[in-house]
Scaffold this motif. Sequence first.
Motif, PDB file in Angstrom:
ATOM      1  N   LEU A   1     -37.319 -47.651  -3.594  1.00 56.76           N
ATOM      2  CA  LEU A   1     -37.903 -48.450  -4.678  1.00 56.76           C
ATOM      3  C   LEU A   1     -38.621 -47.557  -5.682  1.00 56.76           C
ATOM      4  N   SER A   2     -39.359 -46.575  -5.174  1.00 54.83           N
ATOM      5  CA  SER A   2     -40.083 -45.654  -6.048  1.00 54.83           C
ATOM      6  C   SER A   2     -39.123 -44.836  -6.917  1.00 54.83           C
ATOM      7  N   ASP A   3     -38.038 -44.372  -6.309  1.00 55.52           N
ATOM      8  CA  ASP A   3     -37.054 -43.602  -7.074  1.00 55.52           C
ATOM      9  C   ASP A   3     -36.394 -44.460  -8.143  1.00 55.52           C
ATOM     10  N   ASN A   4     -36.118 -45.729  -7.817  1.00 53.11           N
ATOM     11  CA  ASN A   4     -35.495 -46.630  -8.795  1.00 53.11           C
ATOM     12  C   ASN A   4     -36.422 -46.899  -9.967  1.00 53.11           C
ATOM     13  N   GLU A   5     -37.700 -47.113  -9.659  1.00 54.04           N
ATOM     14  CA  GLU A   5     -38.676 -47.379 -10.719  1.00 54.04           C
ATOM     15  C   GLU A   5     -38.877 -46.158 -11.607  1.00 54.04           C
ATOM     16  N   SER A   6     -38.795 -44.988 -11.006  1.00 53.68           N
ATOM     17  CA  SER A   6     -38.959 -43.748 -11.773  1.00 53.68           C
ATOM     18  C   SER A   6     -37.646 -43.284 -12.397  1.00 53.68           C
ATOM     19  N   LYS A   7     -36.580 -44.029 -12.141  1.00 53.72           N
ATOM     20  CA  LYS A   7     -35.240 -43.709 -12.634  1.00 53.72           C
ATOM     21  C   LYS A   7     -34.794 -42.319 -12.175  1.00 53.72           C
ATOM     22  N   VAL A   8     -35.166 -42.006 -10.935  1.00 54.16           N
ATOM     23  CA  VAL A   8     -34.752 -40.744 -10.327  1.00 54.16           C
ATOM     24  C   VAL A   8     -33.393 -40.947  -9.668  1.00 54.16           C
ATOM     25  N   LYS A   9     -32.412 -40.171 -10.102  1.00 54.05           N
ATOM     26  CA  LYS A   9     -31.075 -40.289  -9.539  1.00 54.05           C
ATOM     27  C   LYS A   9     -30.784 -39.083  -8.649  1.00 54.05           C
ATOM     28  N   LYS A  10     -30.448 -39.362  -7.398  1.00 56.69           N
ATOM     29  CA  LYS A  10     -30.136 -38.303  -6.447  1.00 56.69           C
ATOM     30  C   LYS A  10     -28.728 -38.522  -5.907  1.00 56.69           C
ATOM     31  N   PHE A  11     -28.042 -37.408  -5.659  1.00 56.09           N
ATOM     32  CA  PHE A  11     -26.689 -37.521  -5.128  1.00 56.09           C
ATOM     33  C   PHE A  11     -26.715 -37.543  -3.607  1.00 56.09           C
ATOM     34  N   TYR A  12     -26.037 -38.524  -3.030  1.00 51.25           N
ATOM     35  CA  TYR A  12     -25.894 -38.606  -1.583  1.00 51.25           C
ATOM     36  C   TYR A  12     -24.437 -38.868  -1.237  1.00 51.25           C
ATOM     37  N   LYS A  13     -24.005 -38.296  -0.107  1.00 54.22           N
ATOM     38  CA  LYS A  13     -22.670 -38.594   0.410  1.00 54.22           C
ATOM     39  C   LYS A  13     -22.723 -39.771   1.386  1.00 54.22           C
ATOM     40  N   PHE A  14     -23.821 -39.822   2.159  1.00 51.87           N
ATOM     41  CA  PHE A  14     -23.907 -40.827   3.216  1.00 51.87           C
ATOM     42  C   PHE A  14     -25.248 -41.550   3.187  1.00 51.87           C
ATOM     43  N   GLU A  15     -25.231 -42.749   3.760  1.00 52.59           N
ATOM     44  CA  GLU A  15     -26.456 -43.470   4.100  1.00 52.59           C
ATOM     45  C   GLU A  15     -26.612 -43.424   5.614  1.00 52.59           C
ATOM     46  N   LEU A  16     -27.831 -43.185   6.086  1.00 48.68           N
ATOM     47  CA  LEU A  16     -28.108 -43.181   7.519  1.00 48.68           C
ATOM     48  C   LEU A  16     -28.328 -44.616   7.973  1.00 48.68           C
ATOM     49  N   ILE A  17     -27.367 -45.141   8.735  1.00 46.20           N
ATOM     50  CA  ILE A  17     -27.413 -46.546   9.139  1.00 46.20           C
ATOM     51  C   ILE A  17     -28.468 -46.783  10.212  1.00 46.20           C
ATOM     52  N   ASN A  18     -28.513 -45.895  11.200  1.00 47.05           N
ATOM     53  CA  ASN A  18     -29.399 -46.123  12.356  1.00 47.05           C
ATOM     54  C   ASN A  18     -30.684 -45.297  12.251  1.00 47.05           C
ATOM     55  N   LYS A  19     -31.313 -45.368  11.107  1.00 47.98           N
ATOM     56  CA  LYS A  19     -32.526 -44.575  10.887  1.00 47.98           C
ATOM     57  C   LYS A  19     -33.621 -44.900  11.894  1.00 47.98           C
ATOM     58  N   GLU A  20     -33.781 -46.177  12.237  1.00 44.69           N
ATOM     59  CA  GLU A  20     -34.835 -46.564  13.190  1.00 44.69           C
ATOM     60  C   GLU A  20     -34.589 -45.928  14.555  1.00 44.69           C
ATOM     61  N   THR A  21     -33.327 -45.934  14.977  1.00 45.73           N
ATOM     62  CA  THR A  21     -32.979 -45.328  16.267  1.00 45.73           C
ATOM     63  C   THR A  21     -33.233 -43.834  16.259  1.00 45.73           C
ATOM     64  N   VAL A  22     -32.849 -43.197  15.161  1.00 44.61           N
ATOM     65  CA  VAL A  22     -33.060 -41.752  15.037  1.00 44.61           C
ATOM     66  C   VAL A  22     -34.544 -41.422  15.099  1.00 44.61           C
ATOM     67  N   LEU A  23     -35.356 -42.169  14.370  1.00 45.03           N
ATOM     68  CA  LEU A  23     -36.804 -41.933  14.367  1.00 45.03           C
ATOM     69  C   LEU A  23     -37.402 -42.190  15.747  1.00 45.03           C
ATOM     70  N   PHE A  24     -36.932 -43.240  16.410  1.00 43.19           N
ATOM     71  CA  PHE A  24     -37.438 -43.577  17.739  1.00 43.19           C
ATOM     72  C   PHE A  24     -37.142 -42.443  18.724  1.00 43.19           C
ATOM     73  N   LEU A  25     -35.882 -41.953  18.714  1.00 43.11           N
ATOM     74  CA  LEU A  25     -35.498 -40.872  19.640  1.00 43.11           C
ATOM     75  C   LEU A  25     -36.263 -39.593  19.327  1.00 43.11           C
ATOM     76  N   LYS A  26     -36.376 -39.295  18.028  1.00 41.44           N
ATOM     77  CA  LYS A  26     -37.087 -38.069  17.629  1.00 41.44           C
ATOM     78  C   LYS A  26     -38.552 -38.141  18.025  1.00 41.44           C
ATOM     79  N   ASN A  27     -39.174 -39.274  17.820  1.00 39.38           N
ATOM     80  CA  ASN A  27     -40.605 -39.421  18.144  1.00 39.38           C
ATOM     81  C   ASN A  27     -40.845 -39.542  19.644  1.00 39.38           C
ATOM     82  N   SER A  28     -39.808 -39.852  20.403  1.00 38.23           N
ATOM     83  CA  SER A  28     -39.966 -40.007  21.854  1.00 38.23           C
ATOM     84  C   SER A  28     -40.199 -38.696  22.570  1.00 38.23           C
ATOM     85  N   ILE A  29     -39.934 -37.577  21.875  1.00 41.23           N
ATOM     86  CA  ILE A  29     -40.138 -36.279  22.525  1.00 41.23           C
ATOM     87  C   ILE A  29     -41.443 -35.655  22.050  1.00 41.23           C
TER      88      ILE A  29
END
Length: 326
Positions: free
Chosen positions: A298-326
């Motif tokens: 939302l912040s990037d959209n409001e600031s009209k910041v355009k960034k190039f991405y190839k992928f979206e991370l679908i399971n971000k919550e799972t990744v954060l959970f696993l990473k924080n579990s260690i």
Amino acid sequence: MIHAIVKCDDLAYVGAIMQSYENLKKEEKSNLVERLAYIDFKLQFTGFVKRSEIGEMFNVADAASSKALSAYSLWCKGNMEYDLSQKVNVISRDSFNSLLMLDAEVALGMLANGFNKNKLPGASTTLIPYEKIDRVPNKLSIDCVAKITRALSGGYAISCKYYSENSSNHNFRTIVPLALMHDGTSWLFRGYDRDDSAKLNFKNFHFSRVSDVIELYNDDDGKKEEKEGLSNDKEWNLRIPLELRLHSTLDESTKRKIRLEFGIPEREDEIMIPVRCSFLWILLRKWFIDDRSELEKLSDNESKVKKFYKFELINKETVLFLKNSI
């Protein structure tokens, strides 16, 4: 040039105190030269060489391996000594003068993939035309690389300066090297940083950012401790599934190119790749993965910041959970 007759049992050849592997190869045409090169490589980058290793590498008997070691001692005086306590031939650090003069990236490649005689100086040309695109001459110090890989192989620490992009602390620190890595562009190593004040000890280090390396092989405190081994590196041992979707901002033509690049079947937009947690931050950048939070988007959209991405991370919550579990 100083000549000498060298005899190893039934082997006799005319030797000379040479300056390089290429010169030696011109004088001596037998397979012995490649065995000498292997011994030199092992000494410089692992710190030791065993007779059994020579036998396994070249499929020769112990007698032939012993001849090669004797010949190396005569050709390269001051490079090797026998350690009675370990019963192994070790590098003479104070007087070692490499026979090979290898490029640091070539040496790291052979450490990762195996000794390759076709990578030695003066080797024959490639089977098909080949050139490495992103090669930067003298990017890596062969001396620093050899000291780090010897410490990794020998199980001891180094003292060095490290120029991190995330810290202004460029003082000497003590690191225990643990594993080699290559991210597709640069050589790195996994290591245990004994001096990290935040106790985030297991880290990735770029070879190119290391300088002033001192080996702590003779220091009792330099020996790798059990807690510093890869078996205790939770980020290294944890594999996280990355569920990726081609980014919604991409047009169909760009998506098609990315599908080809990553081996994604035609008309499919998703891919799942398991990765080590310790590689996560590297892949997020190299693969242009969008892991922003909704607030950041939302912040990037409001600031009209355009960034190039190839992928979206679908399971971000799972990744954060696993990473924080260690």
